[in-house]
Design a protein around this motif. Structure first.
Motif, PDB file in Angstrom:
ATOM      1  N   VAL A  46      34.036  26.566  29.009  1.00 37.29           N
ATOM      2  CA  VAL A  46      34.310  27.906  29.541  1.00 37.29           C
ATOM      3  C   VAL A  46      33.005  28.668  29.786  1.00 37.29           C
ATOM      4  N   GLU A  47      32.103  28.583  28.807  1.00 36.83           N
ATOM      5  CA  GLU A  47      30.850  29.335  28.944  1.00 36.83           C
ATOM      6  C   GLU A  47      29.938  28.747  30.021  1.00 36.83           C
ATOM      7  N   TRP A  48      29.988  27.405  30.154  1.00 34.76           N
ATOM      8  CA  TRP A  48      29.232  26.773  31.245  1.00 34.76           C
ATOM      9  C   TRP A  48      29.756  27.284  32.590  1.00 34.76           C
ATOM     10  N   ALA A  49      31.077  27.347  32.702  1.00 36.83           N
ATOM     11  CA  ALA A  49      31.688  27.827  33.948  1.00 36.83           C
ATOM     12  C   ALA A  49      31.285  29.279  34.209  1.00 36.83           C
ATOM     13  N   ARG A  50      31.261  30.075  33.155  1.00 38.91           N
ATOM     14  CA  ARG A  50      30.900  31.490  33.311  1.00 38.91           C
ATOM     15  C   ARG A  50      29.480  31.620  33.876  1.00 38.91           C
ATOM     16  N   GLU A  51      28.596  30.750  33.393  1.00 42.73           N
ATOM     17  CA  GLU A  51      27.224  30.783  33.902  1.00 42.73           C
ATOM     18  C   GLU A  51      27.160  30.426  35.384  1.00 42.73           C
ATOM     19  N   GLN A  52      27.955  29.434  35.765  1.00 41.36           N
ATOM     20  CA  GLN A  52      27.945  29.016  37.180  1.00 41.36           C
ATOM     21  C   GLN A  52      28.437  30.149  38.074  1.00 41.36           C
ATOM     22  N   VAL A  53      29.512  30.800  37.631  1.00 45.40           N
ATOM     23  CA  VAL A  53      30.086  31.886  38.435  1.00 45.40           C
ATOM     24  C   VAL A  53      29.096  33.050  38.514  1.00 45.40           C
ATOM     25  N   ALA A  54      28.485  33.380  37.374  1.00 46.18           N
ATOM     26  CA  ALA A  54      27.523  34.492  37.345  1.00 46.18           C
ATOM     27  C   ALA A  54      26.328  34.174  38.241  1.00 46.18           C
ATOM     28  N   SER A  55      25.923  32.917  38.231  1.00 45.33           N
ATOM     29  CA  SER A  55      24.783  32.518  39.044  1.00 45.33           C
ATOM     30  C   SER A  55      25.128  32.619  40.534  1.00 45.33           C
ATOM     31  N   LEU A  56      26.349  32.246  40.884  1.00 47.79           N
ATOM     32  CA  LEU A  56      26.770  32.349  42.286  1.00 47.79           C
ATOM     33  C   LEU A  56      26.778  33.814  42.757  1.00 47.79           C
ATOM     34  N   LEU A  57      27.208  34.710  41.865  1.00 50.20           N
ATOM     35  CA  LEU A  57      27.316  36.127  42.236  1.00 50.20           C
ATOM     36  C   LEU A  57      26.022  36.895  41.983  1.00 50.20           C
ATOM     37  N   ASN A  58      25.040  36.233  41.369  1.00 53.63           N
ATOM     38  CA  ASN A  58      23.811  36.904  40.934  1.00 53.63           C
ATOM     39  C   ASN A  58      24.139  38.122  40.055  1.00 53.63           C
ATOM     40  N   CYS A  59      24.855  37.856  38.979  1.00 53.39           N
ATOM     41  CA  CYS A  59      25.247  38.969  38.105  1.00 53.39           C
ATOM     42  C   CYS A  59      25.136  38.553  36.636  1.00 53.39           C
ATOM     43  N   ASP A  60      25.263  39.525  35.780  1.00 49.13           N
ATOM     44  CA  ASP A  60      25.227  39.314  34.342  1.00 49.13           C
ATOM     45  C   ASP A  60      26.494  38.566  33.921  1.00 49.13           C
ATOM     46  N   LYS A  61      26.332  37.430  33.224  1.00 46.52           N
ATOM     47  CA  LYS A  61      27.527  36.633  32.910  1.00 46.52           C
ATOM     48  C   LYS A  61      28.438  37.363  31.924  1.00 46.52           C
ATOM     49  N   LYS A  62      27.904  38.330  31.215  1.00 50.53           N
ATOM     50  CA  LYS A  62      28.754  39.105  30.296  1.00 50.53           C
ATOM     51  C   LYS A  62      29.808  39.916  31.057  1.00 50.53           C
ATOM     52  N   GLY A  63      29.571  40.108  32.355  1.00 51.05           N
ATOM     53  CA  GLY A  63      30.504  40.892  33.155  1.00 51.05           C
ATOM     54  C   GLY A  63      31.665  40.089  33.716  1.00 51.05           C
ATOM     55  N   ILE A  64      31.626  38.765  33.542  1.00 52.69           N
ATOM     56  CA  ILE A  64      32.682  37.922  34.126  1.00 52.69           C
ATOM     57  C   ILE A  64      33.883  37.840  33.183  1.00 52.69           C
ATOM     58  N   VAL A  65      35.051  38.201  33.699  1.00 50.28           N
ATOM     59  CA  VAL A  65      36.302  38.021  32.953  1.00 50.28           C
ATOM     60  C   VAL A  65      37.155  37.040  33.751  1.00 50.28           C
ATOM     61  N   PHE A  66      37.502  35.913  33.129  1.00 43.95           N
ATOM     62  CA  PHE A  66      38.357  34.962  33.847  1.00 43.95           C
ATOM     63  C   PHE A  66      39.788  35.484  33.915  1.00 43.95           C
ATOM     64  N   THR A  67      40.398  35.267  35.081  1.00 44.91           N
ATOM     65  CA  THR A  67      41.776  35.724  35.304  1.00 44.91           C
ATOM     66  C   THR A  67      42.572  34.572  35.911  1.00 44.91           C
ATOM     67  N   SER A  68      43.805  34.861  36.277  1.00 43.34           N
ATOM     68  CA  SER A  68      44.627  33.828  36.922  1.00 43.34           C
ATOM     69  C   SER A  68      44.332  33.745  38.416  1.00 43.34           C
ATOM     70  N   GLY A  69      43.499  34.640  38.916  1.00 49.35           N
ATOM     71  CA  GLY A  69      43.175  34.616  40.341  1.00 49.35           C
ATOM     72  C   GLY A  69      42.764  35.995  40.794  1.00 49.35           C
ATOM     73  N   ALA A  70      42.644  36.151  42.101  1.00 43.91           N
ATOM     74  CA  ALA A  70      42.173  37.421  42.645  1.00 43.91           C
ATOM     75  C   ALA A  70      43.240  38.506  42.586  1.00 43.91           C
ATOM     76  N   SER A  71      44.502  38.129  42.719  1.00 45.74           N
ATOM     77  CA  SER A  71      45.546  39.153  42.646  1.00 45.74           C
ATOM     78  C   SER A  71      45.496  39.828  41.287  1.00 45.74           C
ATOM     79  N   GLU A  72      45.323  39.024  40.250  1.00 45.13           N
ATOM     80  CA  GLU A  72      45.216  39.612  38.910  1.00 45.13           C
ATOM     81  C   GLU A  72      43.951  40.458  38.787  1.00 45.13           C
ATOM     82  N   ALA A  73      42.857  39.941  39.328  1.00 51.33           N
ATOM     83  CA  ALA A  73      41.586  40.679  39.221  1.00 51.33           C
ATOM     84  C   ALA A  73      41.704  42.040  39.917  1.00 51.33           C
ATOM     85  N   ASN A  74      42.338  42.048  41.087  1.00 51.55           N
ATOM     86  CA  ASN A  74      42.491  43.310  41.824  1.00 51.55           C
ATOM     87  C   ASN A  74      43.413  44.277  41.081  1.00 51.55           C
TER      88      ASN A  74
END
Lengths: 390, 203
Positions: A46-74
């Motif tokens: 999970v944490e490895w994935a969080r790093e990959q996502v944060a790296s793609l977005l160029n953001c702090d990985k502490k800000g990433i919350v995994f959800t079921s998808g974009a509808s949930e995120a919105n």
């Protein structure tokens, strides 16, 4: 029969590498919240994935919350602001646009029905918002501005960095639904200075049922699902480890290939657009001619109805989507096209081609061979022909 | 690609067959002199139909049609054409969407109201034929159903008002005809019918 999948804005096939990673780890059963070894293994994924996502977005990985998808995120973002307003937040208005995905559009309508204030920015014929209108609508009562990065139907890319700066100047927080943009254009949280970003893995060759919300650490966020300490208490529920790991791999690949892929998709898209314009009379290209997601081409064929075109194409193995009412299951055609000021008949005759990394030049040649006779045929059957030159 | 789930087509095989091979289509430049032409439908719901008929000895001898619409609109008009040819005008006038749908082996619920308009276009073509011939129209009121019993208002009357652009809302319909102003039992039924008609005829 040739299979040409041109509906990548609806969903993408999982990348080979993502499938392999999931297959290789299918026995990773631990609960990522457990302290013992199998739990720690899952947590590492999970944490490895969080790093990959944060790296793609160029953001702090502490800000990433995994959800079921974009509808949930919105929903997460909009319902956070509902809660804030309920708690007596000093600002109580939300600004969004008329062309957002239904998970924002309908959430907005839900909030309005309960007495909350939501304003909508209009778009021009190309699907662009006006920064001037945003500036006029902003005020010291605005809590949140939410503008999508790239539109799912017409592909138009909005001026997020500029809009975000205006929102911040007025003291509002800024959210962008980047679901369609991620993996297609650069989404840079630091450069854009945005506060919230929504995304979904299956739009960039990851698995379905998983996505993420980025929130700048410190900005308001209220739990959407209560009942556990996962994701710093913001999102309860046992981690969907394999899906999250798959999303991480998809993010890693997206970052790796972003530039070449965007160039490749735009080349194919332009080949398709030019080919259609050369071979078929009386077509209307929707969306913005240049500020457009590289793989998206939305075309209307006046005098021809979209569902018929879609199903005749399907018979030839070509898979697309349409803005026609018949396909939406409602009686109205695409509200995005109508919001762009497209005539209702033109909207009914719209076809969205959305290209992906698996498409080839030969796929485009095949579409350009099969599409013209289909349009000719549908127009031949149509009551509407004499009003146009189709 | 491995896949253990194979999908069915969106519609029945009969719909598919008519969609792929529509019958009695009005070809471009075809020498078909219609005795009566009817057109219904609107762009609001994305379906519009035109039907032309040739009448010999009170029977529909031949029929051609055009459709702007989805697969079920195309297939249902095609099916209607096969059913109507050879019918007497009276029989043809009594064709219903349900009869067409049954021949097609069924349609999804949300498609039924919006896309099966062939019977309406056919009735309009028969009306047009009788009017052109200067003949009385014995069918129009026979197929009419009373919608509001207190005020004796039929569906045909309501349809005519909508067609003529005189009614755009339930309130306007009440003002003109007095429907649902007495016992009010018919209110929901009429509202539903009106909504559908407004959809079909709104330009």
């Amino acid at each position: 029969m040739r299979n040409v999948y041109l509906d990548n804005n609806a969903t993408t096939p999982m990348a080979k590498e993502v499938i392999e990673l999931i297959q290789d780890n299918v026995e990773l059963y631990g609960n990522a919240s457990s302290m013992h070894r199998s739990g720690r293994d899952a947590d590492t994924a999970v944490e490895w994935a969080r790093e990959q996502v944060a790296s793609l977005l160029n953001c702090d990985k502490k800000g990433i919350v995994f959800t079921s998808g974009a509808s949930e995120a919105n929903n997460f973002v909009f319902l956070t602001f509902r809660d804030l307003i309920d708690e007596g937040y000093k600002r109580n208005r939300i600004i969004t646009t008329t062309i957002e995905h239904p998970c924002i559009e309908e959430t907005s309508q839900y909030l309005i029905s309960r007495g909350y204030k939501v304003d909508f920015l209009s778009v021009d014929r190309t699907g662009k918002i006006s920064l001037k209108e945003l500036e006029e609508k902003l005020g010291d009562d605005v809590a949140l501005v939410s503008i999508m990065t790239g539109n799912n139907e017409v592909g138009t890319i909005e001026p997020i960095k500029e809009a975000c700066a205006l929102a911040h100047k007025a003291g509002a927080l800024f959210h962008t639904d980047a679901t369609q943009a991620i993996g297609k254009i650069e989404v840079d949280v630091k450069d854009w200075d945005v506060d919230y970003v929504s995304m979904s893995a299956h739009k960039f060759y990851g698995p379905k049922g998983v996505g993420a919300l980025y929130h700048r650490p410190g900005v308001p966020l209220r739990p959407l699902i209560h009942g556990g300490h996962q994701e710093s208490g913001f999102r309860a529920g046992t981690y969907n480890t394999l899906a999250i790991a798959g999303m991480g791999e998809a993010a890693r690949l997206a970052k790796l290939n972003l530039k070449e892929e965007a160039e490749y998709l735009w080349k194919l898209r332009e080949k398709l657009r030019k080919g259609i314009e050369e071979r078929i009379p009386n077509v209307v290209i929707n969306g913005h001619p240049t500020d457009c997601l590289p793989g998206t081409l939305d075309v209307s064929f006046p005098c021809a109805e979209g569902e018929s075109i879609l199903l005749y194409l399907d018979m030839e193995g070509i898979q697309v989507s349409t803005g026609s009412a018949c396909a939406t299951g409602s009686l109205e055609p695409s509200y995005v096209l109508l919001a762009c000021g497209v005539d209702v008949e033109i909207a009914h005759g719209s076809i969205r081609f959305s290209l992906g990394r698996e498409n080839t030049e030969e796929d485009i040649d095949y579409v350009l061979e099969k599409l013209p006779p289909i349009i000719k045929r549908v127009r031949m059957m149509s009551t509407r022909k004499e009003q146009n030159n189709g | 690609m491995a896949n253990s789930f194979m999908s069915q087509w969106v519609y029945t095989d009969t719909v598919k067959e008519h969609f792929m091979n529509p019958r009695n289509l009005w070809q471009d430049g075809e020498d078909f002199e219609a005795d009566g032409i009817g057109e219904v439908g609107s762009l609001a719901c994305g379906d519009q139909m035109r039907v032309g008929i040739k009448v010999v000895d009170g029977k529909i001898q031949d029929l051609r049609w055009l459709t702007y619409g989805c697969a079920s609109a195309i297939a249902s008009t095609s099916m209607m054409s096969e059913m109507a040819i050879g019918m007497t005008l009276e029989e043809a006038y009594h064709l219903t969407p349900t009869m067409i749908m049954d021949e097609l082996g069924g349609l999804p619920e949300h498609k039924f109201h919006c896309s099966v308009l062939g019977d309406k276009a056919l009735r309009a073509a028969i009306d047009d034929y009788l009017e052109k011939q200067g003949m009385p129209n014995p069918y129009k009121n026979k197929v009419a159903k009373v919608m509001c019993e207190c005020k004796n208002v039929t569906d045909v009357q309501i349809e005519e008002l909508v067609k003529a652009g005189k009614v755009h809302s339930f309130e306007e319909l009440q003002e003109l005809t007095g429907v649902s102003t007495v016992c009010g039992k018919c209110k929901n039924k009429i509202k539903e019918e009106l909504e559908e008609l407004l959809h079909i005829y709104s330009k």
